[in-house]
Design a protein around this motif. Structure first.
Motif, mmCIF file in Angstrom:
data_model
loop_
_atom_site.group_PDB
_atom_site.id
_atom_site.type_symbol
_atom_site.label_atom_id
_atom_site.label_comp_id
_atom_site.label_asym_id
_atom_site.label_seq_id
_atom_site.Cartn_x
_atom_site.Cartn_y
_atom_site.Cartn_z
ATOM 1 N N HIS A 121 -5.055 1.378 -4.445
ATOM 2 C CA HIS A 121 -4.748 0.222 -3.648
ATOM 3 C C HIS A 121 -3.930 -0.068 -4.486
ATOM 4 O O HIS A 121 -3.413 -0.580 -5.055
ATOM 5 N N ASP A 158 -7.576 -1.534 -7.036
ATOM 6 C CA ASP A 158 -5.980 -1.707 -6.433
ATOM 7 C C ASP A 158 -5.439 -3.079 -7.184
ATOM 8 O O ASP A 158 -5.771 -3.487 -8.123
ATOM 9 N N HIS A 168 -4.255 -6.311 -6.629
ATOM 10 C CA HIS A 168 -6.068 -6.955 -6.987
ATOM 11 C C HIS A 168 -5.762 -7.335 -8.600
ATOM 12 O O HIS A 168 -5.815 -8.626 -8.970
ATOM 13 N N GLU A 173 -1.899 -1.398 1.518
ATOM 14 C CA GLU A 173 -2.795 -2.575 2.148
ATOM 15 C C GLU A 173 -2.119 -3.564 2.448
ATOM 16 O O GLU A 173 -2.496 -4.689 2.252
#
Ligand SMILES: [Zn+2]
Length: 199
Positions: free
Chosen positions: A138, A98, A101, A181
């Motif tokens: 992601h 991700d 993140h 996302e």
């Protein structure tokens, strides 16, 4: 504690079974919080539990990648290094990367072509070519503070340089999935698809 862990493991195993039955190639999850323990202690706990999960799946011939995800806060288990080490030490484990993140966790770093390139280089070096040929990625816009992730945003409302990321993915000829996302889900998925096709 044991019951809570067992329930979490069962959820991962159930998800893996369902996903495998649907023809999916991987399932991902957030592995947990450090909760006052050292990263090294938590690493060993998560490694042991994941090993048990994989063994139970293998007993049932559920052949699907189990992917712990890189997380957005310093309090959460899931640095790139932790996820790569798990992937190296256990069978059937691969990273869910991700990037948003990781950008939030570093409080604004990891947001340029060079930095994305570097992550892909590390993945290839540590886990081999297959890590780039079966990727599970992601992406979303993200709001963060010095402590990391606050919440997800649509890409256009964030500072995340997704075009730079897509360029790096293209440069390495990566294969697999990039999942949006963002709160607007499909809209940013299409935005990225269009952008990738125009590179
Ligand atoms: Zn994610």
């Amino acid at each position: 504690m044991w019951e809570k862990r067992e329930a979490s493991k069962k959820r991962i195993i159930d998800a893996a079974k369902r996903a495998y039955a649907c023809g999916a190639f991987s399932v991902c999850f957030h592995a947990g919080f450090y909760q006052g323990r050292t990263p090294a202690e938590i690493y060993e706990i998560i490694k042991a539990e994941l090993k048990d999960i994989v063994e139970r799946l293998q007993q049932q011939s559920i052949d699907i990648w189990i992917r712990p995800e890189t997380t957005g806060k310093a309090t959460q288990f899931g640095t790139l290094e932790e996820i790569i080490t798990l992937s190296n030490e256990l069978e059937q484990i691969m990273p869910c990367i991700d990037f948003s993140h990781m950008h939030a966790r570093s409080a604004g770093k990891l947001n340029s072509y060079e930095e994305f390139y570097n992550v892909l280089e590390i993945l290839e070096k540590e886990l081999g070519k297959k890590a780039l040929k079966e990727m599970h990625v992601h992406v979303s816009g993200i709001e963060y503070s010095a402590k990391g992730e606050r919440y997800h945003l649509n890409l256009k409302d964030s500072d995340f340089k997704y075009k730079e990321l897509l360029k790096a993915l293209k440069e390495f000829n990566c294969k697999g999935v990039v999942i949006s996302e963002s709160p607007n889900i499909e809209e940013d998925a299409l935005l990225m698809k269009k952008c990738f096709e125009e590179l």
